[in-house]
Design a protein around this motif. Structure first.
Motif, PDB file in Angstrom:
ATOM      1  N   ALA A 269      17.883 -16.331  41.061  1.00  0.00           N
ATOM      2  CA  ALA A 269      19.022 -15.456  40.765  1.00  0.00           C
ATOM      3  C   ALA A 269      18.588 -14.001  40.733  1.00  0.00           C
ATOM      4  O   ALA A 269      19.292 -13.105  41.247  1.00  0.00           O
ATOM      5  CB  ALA A 269      19.645 -15.862  39.422  1.00  0.00           C
ATOM      6  N   THR A 270      17.427 -13.733  40.123  1.00  0.00           N
ATOM      7  CA  THR A 270      16.921 -12.351  40.074  1.00  0.00           C
ATOM      8  C   THR A 270      16.645 -11.832  41.480  1.00  0.00           C
ATOM      9  O   THR A 270      17.000 -10.692  41.827  1.00  0.00           O
ATOM     10  CB  THR A 270      15.641 -12.306  39.222  1.00  0.00           C
ATOM     11  OG1 THR A 270      15.921 -12.815  37.925  1.00  0.00           O
ATOM     12  CG2 THR A 270      15.133 -10.880  39.109  1.00  0.00           C
ATOM     13  N   ARG A 271      16.027 -12.680  42.285  1.00  0.00           N
ATOM     14  CA  ARG A 271      15.766 -12.248  43.665  1.00  0.00           C
ATOM     15  C   ARG A 271      17.054 -12.053  44.444  1.00  0.00           C
ATOM     16  O   ARG A 271      17.165 -11.125  45.260  1.00  0.00           O
ATOM     17  CB  ARG A 271      14.888 -13.297  44.358  1.00  0.00           C
ATOM     18  CG  ARG A 271      13.469 -13.369  43.804  1.00  0.00           C
ATOM     19  CD  ARG A 271      12.633 -14.338  44.597  1.00  0.00           C
ATOM     20  NE  ARG A 271      11.261 -14.392  44.082  1.00  0.00           N
ATOM     21  CZ  ARG A 271      10.284 -15.145  44.616  1.00  0.00           C
ATOM     22  NH1 ARG A 271      10.563 -15.898  45.673  1.00  0.00           N
ATOM     23  NH2 ARG A 271       9.086 -15.142  44.080  1.00  0.00           N
ATOM     24  N   ARG A 272      18.063 -12.949  44.165  1.00  0.00           N
ATOM     25  CA  ARG A 272      19.349 -12.778  44.841  1.00  0.00           C
ATOM     26  C   ARG A 272      20.015 -11.472  44.407  1.00  0.00           C
ATOM     27  O   ARG A 272      20.594 -10.743  45.221  1.00  0.00           O
ATOM     28  CB  ARG A 272      20.246 -13.977  44.527  1.00  0.00           C
ATOM     29  CG  ARG A 272      21.514 -14.019  45.375  1.00  0.00           C
ATOM     30  CD  ARG A 272      22.355 -15.243  45.055  1.00  0.00           C
ATOM     31  NE  ARG A 272      21.648 -16.459  45.400  1.00  0.00           N
ATOM     32  CZ  ARG A 272      21.179 -17.324  44.524  1.00  0.00           C
ATOM     33  NH1 ARG A 272      21.334 -17.102  43.218  1.00  0.00           N
ATOM     34  NH2 ARG A 272      20.559 -18.412  44.903  1.00  0.00           N
ATOM     35  N   GLU A 273      19.925 -11.178  43.082  1.00  0.00           N
ATOM     36  CA  GLU A 273      20.484  -9.914  42.585  1.00  0.00           C
ATOM     37  C   GLU A 273      19.775  -8.722  43.222  1.00  0.00           C
ATOM     38  O   GLU A 273      20.409  -7.757  43.658  1.00  0.00           O
ATOM     39  CB  GLU A 273      20.342  -9.871  41.064  1.00  0.00           C
ATOM     40  CG  GLU A 273      20.907  -8.593  40.437  1.00  0.00           C
ATOM     41  CD  GLU A 273      20.715  -8.581  38.937  1.00  0.00           C
ATOM     42  OE1 GLU A 273      21.139  -7.602  38.286  1.00  0.00           O
ATOM     43  OE2 GLU A 273      20.127  -9.549  38.413  1.00  0.00           O
TER      44      GLU A 273
ATOM     45  N   LEU B 198      18.291  -8.782  46.047  1.00  0.00           N
ATOM     46  CA  LEU B 198      18.676  -8.752  47.452  1.00  0.00           C
ATOM     47  C   LEU B 198      20.032  -8.090  47.638  1.00  0.00           C
ATOM     48  O   LEU B 198      20.218  -7.262  48.538  1.00  0.00           O
ATOM     49  CB  LEU B 198      18.682 -10.180  48.009  1.00  0.00           C
ATOM     50  CG  LEU B 198      19.115 -10.348  49.473  1.00  0.00           C
ATOM     51  CD1 LEU B 198      18.172  -9.607  50.389  1.00  0.00           C
ATOM     52  CD2 LEU B 198      19.167 -11.831  49.850  1.00  0.00           C
ATOM     53  N   VAL B 199      21.009  -8.482  46.754  1.00  0.00           N
ATOM     54  CA  VAL B 199      22.341  -7.869  46.852  1.00  0.00           C
ATOM     55  C   VAL B 199      22.255  -6.372  46.597  1.00  0.00           C
ATOM     56  O   VAL B 199      22.870  -5.557  47.311  1.00  0.00           O
ATOM     57  CB  VAL B 199      23.301  -8.551  45.858  1.00  0.00           C
ATOM     58  CG1 VAL B 199      24.626  -7.811  45.803  1.00  0.00           C
ATOM     59  CG2 VAL B 199      23.535 -10.009  46.267  1.00  0.00           C
ATOM     60  N   THR B 200      21.486  -5.989  45.563  1.00  0.00           N
ATOM     61  CA  THR B 200      21.328  -4.559  45.269  1.00  0.00           C
ATOM     62  C   THR B 200      20.689  -3.833  46.437  1.00  0.00           C
ATOM     63  O   THR B 200      21.142  -2.742  46.842  1.00  0.00           O
ATOM     64  CB  THR B 200      20.477  -4.388  43.997  1.00  0.00           C
ATOM     65  OG1 THR B 200      21.090  -5.093  42.916  1.00  0.00           O
ATOM     66  CG2 THR B 200      20.353  -2.927  43.637  1.00  0.00           C
ATOM     67  N   GLN B 201      19.650  -4.433  46.994  1.00  0.00           N
ATOM     68  CA  GLN B 201      18.977  -3.789  48.114  1.00  0.00           C
ATOM     69  C   GLN B 201      19.884  -3.726  49.330  1.00  0.00           C
ATOM     70  O   GLN B 201      19.875  -2.715  50.072  1.00  0.00           O
ATOM     71  CB  GLN B 201      17.694  -4.568  48.445  1.00  0.00           C
ATOM     72  CG  GLN B 201      16.809  -3.888  49.481  1.00  0.00           C
ATOM     73  CD  GLN B 201      16.279  -2.558  48.983  1.00  0.00           C
ATOM     74  OE1 GLN B 201      15.946  -2.423  47.818  1.00  0.00           O
ATOM     75  NE2 GLN B 201      16.233  -1.573  49.864  1.00  0.00           N
ATOM     76  N   GLU B 202      20.674  -4.803  49.542  1.00  0.00           N
ATOM     77  CA  GLU B 202      21.618  -4.758  50.662  1.00  0.00           C
ATOM     78  C   GLU B 202      22.656  -3.656  50.453  1.00  0.00           C
ATOM     79  O   GLU B 202      23.039  -2.955  51.401  1.00  0.00           O
ATOM     80  CB  GLU B 202      22.302  -6.111  50.812  1.00  0.00           C
ATOM     81  CG  GLU B 202      21.389  -7.198  51.381  1.00  0.00           C
ATOM     82  CD  GLU B 202      22.107  -8.527  51.496  1.00  0.00           C
ATOM     83  OE1 GLU B 202      23.247  -8.612  50.969  1.00  0.00           O
ATOM     84  OE2 GLU B 202      21.540  -9.458  52.108  1.00  0.00           O
ATOM     85  N   GLY B 203      23.160  -3.502  49.174  1.00  0.00           N
ATOM     86  CA  GLY B 203      24.104  -2.413  48.895  1.00  0.00           C
ATOM     87  C   GLY B 203      23.470  -1.058  49.134  1.00  0.00           C
ATOM     88  O   GLY B 203      24.089  -0.147  49.734  1.00  0.00           O
ATOM     89  N   ILE B 204      22.223  -0.907  48.659  1.00  0.00           N
ATOM     90  CA  ILE B 204      21.525   0.367  48.881  1.00  0.00           C
ATOM     91  C   ILE B 204      21.336   0.615  50.369  1.00  0.00           C
ATOM     92  O   ILE B 204      21.560   1.732  50.866  1.00  0.00           O
ATOM     93  CB  ILE B 204      20.166   0.342  48.143  1.00  0.00           C
ATOM     94  CG1 ILE B 204      20.389   0.314  46.630  1.00  0.00           C
ATOM     95  CG2 ILE B 204      19.331   1.553  48.528  1.00  0.00           C
ATOM     96  CD1 ILE B 204      19.104   0.123  45.838  1.00  0.00           C
ATOM     97  N   ASN B 205      20.954  -0.445  51.095  1.00  0.00           N
ATOM     98  CA  ASN B 205      20.771  -0.289  52.543  1.00  0.00           C
ATOM     99  C   ASN B 205      22.086   0.052  53.233  1.00  0.00           C
ATOM    100  O   ASN B 205      22.128   0.916  54.138  1.00  0.00           O
ATOM    101  CB  ASN B 205      20.185  -1.564  53.131  1.00  0.00           C
ATOM    102  CG  ASN B 205      18.776  -1.838  52.645  1.00  0.00           C
ATOM    103  OD1 ASN B 205      18.082  -0.922  52.191  1.00  0.00           O
ATOM    104  ND2 ASN B 205      18.344  -3.083  52.718  1.00  0.00           N
TER     105      ASN B 205
END
Length: 347
Positions: free
Chosen positions: A222-226, A228-235
């Motif tokens: 879940a932490t990695r998914r979070e 990932l989502v944060t990094q995808e939003g930043i990207n």
């Protein structure tokens, strides 16, 4: 096993390698030894065969302990006959004829040895308690019986040698034995239950560890998914910002290109206008010094470039006279004839 073959008035004896035969004829020893073979007359002969191999005698008897508990003793005595002649004279080992009952020598030996074992064992067990008898009775009885049987005068005088005594078991009655086994059984059951509980505890601990590991794995996922989502939003935001910046740069570049083009066009128009104005000014300066006829000729030439094609041209006298008057100011005027100028346009 010795064999006897009977014939009329005479018989033949054939001994065995483990049987000591004593042949008495009229009360005197006629033959004796192992593996004998001889003829004899049954009417005046007595044959005795004493085994010389080792004999095993199992015995079982009961005794009472000091605390009034009945115990059973199981023993095994190994013996042999070292003086077969004395044994044959004191015990019944005679060879009987067909149909006669067997000799009772072995039963007599078993009775003698069994009674000796029982008497000495009873004396020994009577001085001990049940717990002592069960704990140390086997070794104590073995030593006592071995010493007592080997030193017994009756056995020695009979020619019997005790080779060894083995006490196999000293056991109480079945009810007492079950009662004595109960604490041990309970202890063993308690140990088994404890082992089961420990195994279950270990299993539960392992299951808890597995559950914690699975939960930790889920939390990590879940932490990695979070992340990932944060990094995808930043990207995505960075990509949008980069696209906006690129669009802004492209707009600035297009505006600059348009400004440069407009400036270039304006400069071109200005230069062209200035050139045209300079040309017009130069033309005007040239035209200022010309006479009217020259100007008229130039006008005709300029007009001729934009006029349609003229197939026929009719010049009237008035038009020609005016033109000629301009060309030849000093010449006398010639009165022309009236004439009509007609022009027909042709394409």
């Amino acid at each position: 096993m010795a064999s006897i073959k009977r014939y009329p008035w005479i018989s033949h004896f054939l001994g065995s390698p483990t049987g000591y035969v004593v042949h008495l004829q009229k009360g005197a020893v006629k033959h004796q030894g192992v593996g004998q073979a001889f003829w004899f007359r049954p009417a005046n002969s007595v044959l005795s065969e004493v085994p010389v191999d080792d004999q095993e005698l199992p015995t079982l008897f009961h005794a009472i302990t000091r605390d009034h508990q009945d115990v059973s003793v199981q023993a095994n005595v190994t013996y042999r006959f070292i003086d077969p002649v004395s044994v044959s004279s004191r015990l019944d080992f005679g060879l009987q004829g067909a149909g006669a009952p067997p000799a009772a020598g072995k039963e007599q030996v078993a009775t003698i040895i069994g009674q000796l074992c029982q008497s000495h064992a009873i004396d020994q067990i009577a001085a001990t308690t049940l717990a002592q008898a069960l704990e140390h009775g086997v070794s104590q009885l073995r030593n006592v019986l071995t010493e007592a049987l080997r030193t017994d005068s009756r056995l020695m005088s009979t020619g019997i040698e005790i080779l060894g005594v083995q006490v196999l078991a000293v056991r109480p009655e079945s009810d007492v034995e079950r009662a004595l086994q109960t604490p041990v059984r309970e202890q063993l059951q308690a140990e088994a239950d404890r082992a089961v509980y420990e195994r279950r505890a270990v299993a539960v601990e392992r299951e808890r560890t597995i559950s914690e590991n699975e939960m930790a794995s889920q939390i990590e996922l879940a932490t990695r998914r979070e992340n990932l989502v944060t990094q995808e939003g930043i990207n995505s935001r960075r990509e949008a910002e980069e696209r906006a910046a690129a669009g802004l740069i492209q707009a600035h570049a297009a505006a600059e290109r348009q400004g440069i083009s407009a400036t270039a066009e304006a400069n071109q128009v200005r230069i062209v206008g200035e050139a045209a104005a300079a040309k017009e000014a130069a033309t005007m300066e040239v035209y200022q010094g010309m006479d009217q006829a020259t100007l008229l000729a130039l006008a005709f030439r300029e007009a001729a470039g934009s006029l349609p094609n003229i197939g026929n041209l009719t010049i009237t006298p008035d038009l020609l006279s005016g033109a000629l008057a301009g060309l030849f100011k000093d010449a006398p005027a010639v009165q022309p004839q009236p004439a009509a100028v007609t022009a027909r346009n042709e394409r």
